[in-house]
Design a protein around this motif. Structure first.
Motif, mmCIF file in Angstrom:
data_model
loop_
_atom_site.group_PDB
_atom_site.id
_atom_site.type_symbol
_atom_site.label_atom_id
_atom_site.label_comp_id
_atom_site.label_asym_id
_atom_site.label_seq_id
_atom_site.Cartn_x
_atom_site.Cartn_y
_atom_site.Cartn_z
ATOM 1 N N GLY A 176 -118.796 -23.079 25.000
ATOM 2 C CA GLY A 176 -118.714 -21.967 24.054
ATOM 3 C C GLY A 176 -119.748 -21.949 22.949
ATOM 4 O O GLY A 176 -119.801 -21.011 22.161
ATOM 5 N N TYR A 177 -120.584 -22.977 22.862
ATOM 6 C CA TYR A 177 -121.638 -22.983 21.840
ATOM 7 C C TYR A 177 -122.782 -22.114 22.348
ATOM 8 O O TYR A 177 -123.749 -22.590 22.916
ATOM 9 C CB TYR A 177 -122.092 -24.415 21.535
ATOM 10 C CG TYR A 177 -121.066 -25.175 20.742
ATOM 11 C CD1 TYR A 177 -121.019 -25.078 19.366
ATOM 12 C CD2 TYR A 177 -120.109 -25.956 21.380
ATOM 13 C CE1 TYR A 177 -120.056 -25.758 18.631
ATOM 14 C CE2 TYR A 177 -119.146 -26.635 20.655
ATOM 15 C CZ TYR A 177 -119.130 -26.530 19.284
ATOM 16 O OH TYR A 177 -118.177 -27.184 18.559
ATOM 17 N N ASN A 178 -122.642 -20.803 22.115
ATOM 18 C CA ASN A 178 -123.549 -19.830 22.708
ATOM 19 C C ASN A 178 -124.678 -19.387 21.780
ATOM 20 O O ASN A 178 -125.452 -18.506 22.127
ATOM 21 C CB ASN A 178 -122.756 -18.599 23.160
ATOM 22 C CG ASN A 178 -121.875 -18.050 22.056
ATOM 23 O OD1 ASN A 178 -121.923 -18.504 20.916
ATOM 24 N ND2 ASN A 178 -121.064 -17.074 22.405
ATOM 25 N N TYR A 179 -124.776 -20.001 20.610
ATOM 26 C CA TYR A 179 -125.799 -19.599 19.645
ATOM 27 C C TYR A 179 -126.501 -20.827 19.076
ATOM 28 O O TYR A 179 -125.850 -21.704 18.494
ATOM 29 C CB TYR A 179 -125.142 -18.793 18.521
ATOM 30 C CG TYR A 179 -126.088 -18.329 17.439
ATOM 31 C CD1 TYR A 179 -127.138 -17.466 17.716
ATOM 32 C CD2 TYR A 179 -125.926 -18.763 16.131
ATOM 33 C CE1 TYR A 179 -128.005 -17.039 16.720
ATOM 34 C CE2 TYR A 179 -126.773 -18.339 15.125
ATOM 35 C CZ TYR A 179 -127.813 -17.476 15.430
ATOM 36 O OH TYR A 179 -128.661 -17.067 14.436
ATOM 37 N N LEU A 223 -125.768 -25.812 16.455
ATOM 38 C CA LEU A 223 -125.152 -24.907 17.420
ATOM 39 C C LEU A 223 -123.890 -24.285 16.848
ATOM 40 O O LEU A 223 -123.165 -24.923 16.079
ATOM 41 C CB LEU A 223 -124.807 -25.663 18.705
ATOM 42 C CG LEU A 223 -125.950 -26.439 19.354
ATOM 43 C CD1 LEU A 223 -125.422 -27.276 20.505
ATOM 44 C CD2 LEU A 223 -127.023 -25.489 19.828
ATOM 45 N N THR A 224 -123.612 -23.043 17.260
ATOM 46 C CA THR A 224 -122.445 -22.307 16.772
ATOM 47 C C THR A 224 -121.729 -21.634 17.935
ATOM 48 O O THR A 224 -122.365 -21.158 18.867
ATOM 49 C CB THR A 224 -122.892 -21.225 15.753
ATOM 50 O OG1 THR A 224 -123.646 -21.852 14.726
ATOM 51 C CG2 THR A 224 -121.704 -20.516 15.137
ATOM 52 N N GLY A 229 -113.856 -11.734 16.518
ATOM 53 C CA GLY A 229 -112.686 -11.847 15.652
ATOM 54 C C GLY A 229 -112.558 -13.155 14.898
ATOM 55 O O GLY A 229 -111.565 -13.388 14.218
ATOM 56 N N ILE A 230 -113.538 -14.026 14.981
ATOM 57 C CA ILE A 230 -113.488 -15.321 14.276
ATOM 58 C C ILE A 230 -114.390 -15.238 13.042
ATOM 59 O O ILE A 230 -115.579 -14.958 13.152
ATOM 60 C CB ILE A 230 -113.966 -16.479 15.196
ATOM 61 C CG1 ILE A 230 -113.125 -16.548 16.465
ATOM 62 C CG2 ILE A 230 -113.976 -17.803 14.449
ATOM 63 C CD1 ILE A 230 -111.681 -16.925 16.242
ATOM 64 N N ASP A 231 -113.796 -15.477 11.865
ATOM 65 C CA ASP A 231 -114.560 -15.413 10.624
ATOM 66 C C ASP A 231 -115.346 -16.691 10.347
ATOM 67 O O ASP A 231 -116.433 -16.649 9.787
ATOM 68 C CB ASP A 231 -113.629 -15.144 9.439
ATOM 69 C CG ASP A 231 -113.063 -13.737 9.460
ATOM 70 O OD1 ASP A 231 -113.674 -12.870 10.111
ATOM 71 O OD2 ASP A 231 -112.020 -13.520 8.826
ATOM 72 N N GLN A 232 -114.790 -17.834 10.700
ATOM 73 C CA GLN A 232 -115.435 -19.125 10.472
ATOM 74 C C GLN A 232 -115.715 -19.790 11.823
ATOM 75 O O GLN A 232 -114.911 -20.579 12.305
ATOM 76 C CB GLN A 232 -114.536 -20.035 9.623
ATOM 77 C CG GLN A 232 -114.328 -19.551 8.209
ATOM 78 C CD GLN A 232 -115.608 -19.586 7.415
ATOM 79 O OE1 GLN A 232 -116.423 -20.488 7.547
ATOM 80 N NE2 GLN A 232 -115.814 -18.584 6.575
ATOM 81 N N PRO A 233 -116.859 -19.476 12.442
ATOM 82 C CA PRO A 233 -117.129 -20.046 13.764
ATOM 83 C C PRO A 233 -117.335 -21.564 13.699
ATOM 84 O O PRO A 233 -117.785 -22.101 12.687
ATOM 85 C CB PRO A 233 -118.411 -19.338 14.205
ATOM 86 C CG PRO A 233 -119.040 -18.848 12.958
ATOM 87 C CD PRO A 233 -117.934 -18.614 11.972
ATOM 88 N N GLU A 234 -116.984 -22.206 14.784
ATOM 89 C CA GLU A 234 -117.144 -23.663 14.893
ATOM 90 C C GLU A 234 -118.625 -23.989 15.041
ATOM 91 O O GLU A 234 -119.342 -23.346 15.792
ATOM 92 C CB GLU A 234 -116.361 -24.151 16.115
ATOM 93 C CG GLU A 234 -116.263 -25.647 16.221
ATOM 94 C CD GLU A 234 -115.395 -26.075 17.394
ATOM 95 O OE1 GLU A 234 -115.649 -27.182 17.899
ATOM 96 O OE2 GLU A 234 -114.492 -25.326 17.800
ATOM 97 N N GLU A 235 -119.066 -25.011 14.326
ATOM 98 C CA GLU A 235 -120.469 -25.421 14.368
ATOM 99 C C GLU A 235 -120.561 -26.911 14.658
ATOM 100 O O GLU A 235 -119.638 -27.669 14.393
ATOM 101 C CB GLU A 235 -121.155 -25.145 13.028
ATOM 102 C CG GLU A 235 -121.206 -23.685 12.649
ATOM 103 C CD GLU A 235 -121.903 -23.472 11.323
ATOM 104 O OE1 GLU A 235 -123.005 -24.029 11.141
ATOM 105 O OE2 GLU A 235 -121.343 -22.760 10.479
#
Length: 158
Positions: free
Chosen positions: A47-50, A71-72, A77-83
């Motif tokens: 899921g780290y697509n960025y 990576l992010t 709909g997610i305000d605080q994406p996982e990094e």
């Protein structure tokens, strides 16, 4: 202390080293150069697509060089994406890291810049070349042991 991604990697038998968390609470992992390409593909599928950024730095004069990837996970709909922050350390005698251009196309310019300034070769990069310095430039300007050509410093002048 292991973070969420580190625990997931351990669960799936993927070799890495947890370096803890940065000041923003972002998990930092160390990956060996030989494992980087396969783990990069796994992270993309996970899921780290960025690729937020890629940079490199000289750890210490005469020491290791580091290539750093931020990576992010971008999801609707997610305000605080996982990094996550990935660090790969290489020796200056053989600074080679697999390119992740084929996973995240945005690595193109960033890996070129790291090559140009620090001399880290990104294997399988389609167009790895100097982009800031002329092709005729000798050396790697951002290495801490770099000596600028034709530069003479006045020392102990009285």
């Amino acid at each position: 202390m292991q973070g969420r991604l580190s625990s997931w990697l351990v669960k799936h038998g993927l070799i890495h080293r947890s370096l803890g968390f940065d000041y923003q609470g972002i998990e930092t992992l160390q990956i060996k150069p030989e494992d980087w390409h396969s783990i990069a593909v796994i992270l993309y599928v996970y899921g780290y697509n960025y690729l937020r950024s890629q940079c490199a730095y000289d750890v210490a004069p005469g020491g290791l060089l580091a290539s750093v990837y931020h990576l992010t996970r971008i999801e609707y709909g997610i305000d605080q994406p996982e990094e996550v922050c990935i660090k790969i350390f290489v020796t200056r005698k053989n600074p080679r890291i697999p390119s992740i251009f084929w996973v995240w196309k945005s690595a193109d310019f960033q890996e070129k810049e790291s090559y140009d300034m620090l001399g880290i070769s990104y294997d399988n990069h389609p167009r790895l070349r100097r982009i800031l310095m002329p092709e005729s430039w000798i050396g790697w300007p951002l290495r801490k042991d770099y000596i600028a050509p034709n530069f003479y410093e006045i020392q102990d002048a009285h």
